[in-house]
Design an enzyme around this catalytic site. Structure first.
Site, short mmCIF file in Angstrom:
data_model
loop_
_atom_site.label_atom_id
_atom_site.label_comp_id
_atom_site.label_asym_id
_atom_site.label_seq_id
_atom_site.Cartn_x
_atom_site.Cartn_y
_atom_site.Cartn_z
N THR A 34 -21.90 -89.12 47.07
CA THR A 34 -21.25 -87.97 46.45
C THR A 34 -20.19 -87.44 47.39
O THR A 34 -20.48 -87.06 48.52
CB THR A 34 -22.30 -86.88 46.13
N TYR A 87 -26.34 -88.10 50.34
CA TYR A 87 -25.49 -87.22 51.13
C TYR A 87 -25.62 -87.70 52.57
O TYR A 87 -26.72 -87.73 53.11
CB TYR A 87 -25.98 -85.77 51.04
N ILE A 140 -21.45 -83.87 28.95
CA ILE A 140 -21.94 -84.75 27.87
C ILE A 140 -23.14 -84.07 27.19
O ILE A 140 -24.16 -83.82 27.83
CB ILE A 140 -22.38 -86.12 28.43
N ARG A 141 -22.97 -83.74 25.93
CA ARG A 141 -24.04 -83.07 25.20
C ARG A 141 -24.38 -83.73 23.86
O ARG A 141 -25.40 -83.42 23.27
CB ARG A 141 -23.66 -81.59 24.93
N ASP A 157 -19.58 -88.21 34.46
CA ASP A 157 -20.54 -87.18 34.09
C ASP A 157 -19.85 -85.83 33.99
O ASP A 157 -18.70 -85.67 34.42
CB ASP A 157 -21.77 -87.14 35.01
N GLY A 158 -20.54 -84.87 33.34
CA GLY A 158 -19.98 -83.52 33.16
C GLY A 158 -19.73 -83.21 31.71
O GLY A 158 -18.80 -83.75 31.11
N GLY A 208 -26.56 -84.52 33.50
CA GLY A 208 -27.11 -83.68 34.57
C GLY A 208 -28.06 -82.64 34.01
O GLY A 208 -29.27 -82.88 33.87
N HIS A 210 -19.01 -82.50 39.58
CA HIS A 210 -20.30 -81.94 39.98
C HIS A 210 -20.78 -80.89 38.96
O HIS A 210 -21.41 -79.88 39.33
CB HIS A 210 -20.21 -81.32 41.38
N SER A 219 -31.67 -88.13 43.50
CA SER A 219 -30.89 -87.33 44.44
C SER A 219 -31.49 -87.35 45.84
O SER A 219 -32.70 -87.47 46.02
CB SER A 219 -30.85 -85.87 43.95
N LYS A 244 -19.15 -90.91 43.80
CA LYS A 244 -19.31 -89.91 42.73
C LYS A 244 -18.49 -88.68 43.06
O LYS A 244 -18.65 -88.09 44.14
CB LYS A 244 -20.79 -89.53 42.61
C1 FNR Z 1 -26.45 -81.23 40.41
N1 FNR Z 1 -25.58 -82.25 40.78
C2 FNR Z 1 -25.85 -83.01 41.90
N2 FNR Z 1 -25.04 -84.04 42.25
C3 FNR Z 1 -25.33 -84.82 43.33
O1 FNR Z 1 -24.58 -85.75 43.61
N3 FNR Z 1 -26.44 -84.56 44.09
C4 FNR Z 1 -27.30 -83.55 43.81
O2 FNR Z 1 -28.30 -83.37 44.49
C5 FNR Z 1 -26.99 -82.72 42.70
N4 FNR Z 1 -27.81 -81.68 42.38
C6 FNR Z 1 -27.57 -80.95 41.23
C7 FNR Z 1 -28.46 -79.95 40.86
C8 FNR Z 1 -28.29 -79.25 39.68
C9 FNR Z 1 -29.26 -78.19 39.30
C10 FNR Z 1 -27.17 -79.55 38.84
C11 FNR Z 1 -26.96 -78.85 37.53
C12 FNR Z 1 -26.28 -80.53 39.22
C13 FNR Z 1 -24.42 -82.61 39.91
C14 FNR Z 1 -24.84 -83.61 38.85
O3 FNR Z 1 -25.10 -84.88 39.43
C15 FNR Z 1 -23.77 -83.84 37.78
O4 FNR Z 1 -22.55 -84.17 38.40
C16 FNR Z 1 -23.55 -82.68 36.82
O5 FNR Z 1 -24.74 -81.96 36.60
C17 FNR Z 1 -23.01 -83.24 35.51
O6 FNR Z 1 -22.67 -82.23 34.63
P1 FNR Z 1 -23.64 -81.74 33.41
O7 FNR Z 1 -24.19 -82.97 32.71
O8 FNR Z 1 -24.68 -80.90 34.05
O9 FNR Z 1 -22.69 -80.97 32.56
#
Ligand code: FNR
Length: 366
Positions: A169, A143, A295-296, A292-293, A315, A261, A119, A237
């Site tokens: 993103t 970003y 997946i467990r 993503d999102g 994530g 996200h 990230s 993303k």
């Molecule tokens: C994120 N996510 C995220 N996405 C991104 O593009 N840049 C980032 O810096 C972050 N930071 C971030 C911090 C934390 C604590 C979380 C929980 C999530 C989103 C991440 O990449 C992803 O899209 C989700 O977390 C996927 O869903 P699950 O696997 O958490 O359900």
């Protein structure tokens, strides 16, 4: 807490058997404000929860009496081999959860043979992340900063450090409403030094993300500027619609991660698994689509591939693994879900990931 956690090893008494076991452990271990920051969704957290519930609306259609002695979970993303279609989504601030943060994550990803998307909000220096796992496959999540010159320097640095793709993103033109973080008065700027954003010799200069860190003016037309400053493939993303997927094709993008996200940005959008088929249909095979999102489990991975994803990303489960035992915890998380996916393939009659297709699933009527 005392009777659940073995104080000598620091680990729990019972082995952890699935990803949600790590979630329960992390909930007990982490300070409340950190737990809330990781776990939280935007607004009512409807989409965060639907990301998980939506997988449970899909049923599997197994095929039997197929030889599954040799199940092979390997695949490729952007032409690079990974041991299974299960990689690591970008999440910020790993040092909140484990002392050497992203360095542990990078080593675990390298050991598991999967891709780790680092990230922009990493809390270790990119040089240190690259050096600690020199053979690991890494992509960088960017970003875009309002100061384009700063963004350009960062992209060039990332490229020279051997990151193999740029993940842009698109779903954060501004931060979503995270109610817990407001109630906890969480201030990440005060808690953490964003060491990562300048090369080591420049660390004393103005932090990259001071003031307004993310450029909310960025448009489709700006992608050609990004393409002009890097040779890395660009992946978007956060795409959720066929309209944006078609625009991505038009702008020569190399891949899409269907994502909301983790339900942390706009609430009330589709669960990512429910948005996948529309995006896959719209790109017509012209680029790889990932997800993503929510997946467990290994079955979740199988369902996403059946609906056309080339690979999925984790994530929060990675952060739970980090909170458990750093590098070893992330390794365990990856190992468990890779083994589950191997079982999912064997029990549905697939020898290779190429055999996973739409006939293997069915949407249940609720
Ligand atoms: C994120 N996510 C995220 N996405 C991104 O593009 N840049 C980032 O810096 C972050 N930071 C971030 C911090 C934390 C604590 C979380 C929980 C999530 C989103 C991440 O990449 C992803 O899209 C989700 O977390 C996927 O869903 P699950 O696997 O958490 O359900």
């Amino acid at each position: 807490e005392g009777d659940k956690i073995d104080s000598e090893s620091g680990g729990p008494e019972m082995p952890l058997a699935c990803l949600t076991d790590f979630q329960a452990f992390a909930r007990e271990r982490l300070p409340k404000s950190t737990w809330d920051f990781i776990e939280g969704g935007a607004d009512d957290s409807f989409t965060r929860d639907d990301n998980i519930a939506a997988f449970k609306r899909i049923r599997l259609r197994p095929r039997y009496l197929k030889n599954v002695v040799n199940v092979d979970t390997r695949t490729t993303i952007q032409g690079e081999e990974i041991t299974a279609p299960i990689c690591i989504s970008p999440t910020g601030f790993h040092c909140l959860v484990w002392p050497d943060g992203e360095m542990s994550t990078a080593r675990a990803a390298q050991a598991a043979g999967v891709c780790y998307i680092t990230s922009t909000f990493a809390t270790c220096a990119l040089e240190d992340i690259a050096a600690t796992a020199p053979r690991g496959l890494r992509w960088f999540q960017l970003y875009v900063h309002p100061d384009r010159q700063l963004s350009k320097q960062l992209v060039q640095r990332v490229e020279s450090l051997g990151f193999r793709a740029l993940v842009i993103t698109v779903d954060v033109p501004k931060l979503g409403n995270r109610r817990h973080d407001i109630r906890n008065q969480l201030d990440l700027k005060l808690n953490l030094l964003l060491k990562d954003l300048h090369s080591p010799k420049e660390r004393t200069s103005m932090p990259y993300f001071q003031m307004s860190p993310i450029d909310s003016s960025i448009c489709w037309n700006d992608l050609s500027w990004l393409q002009s400053i890097t040779r890395l493939p660009i992946i978007l993303k956060g795409i959720l619609t066929k309209e944006d997927a078609e625009l991505a094709v038009k702008h020569n993008i190399h891949g899409i991660i269907v994502s909301n996200h983790g339900g942390r940005q706009l609430d009330d959008v589709l669960a990512s698994i429910d948005a996948l088929a529309e995006v896959v249909a719209a790109v017509k095979g012209k680029m790889e689509v990932y997800l993503d999102g929510g997946i467990r489990t290994g079955n979740d991975v199988l369902k996403a591939l059946a609906l056309g994803a080339k690979c999925v990303f984790l994530g929060r489960p990675i952060l739970w693994g980090l909170a458990y035992k750093g590098e070893d915890g992330v390794k365990e998380v990856l190992n468990i879900i890779k083994n589950e996916f191997h079982t999912s393939m064997a029990l549905t009659g697939c020898q290779s990931v190429a055999e996973i297709n739409q006939d293997m699933i069915q949407f249940s009527r609720l």
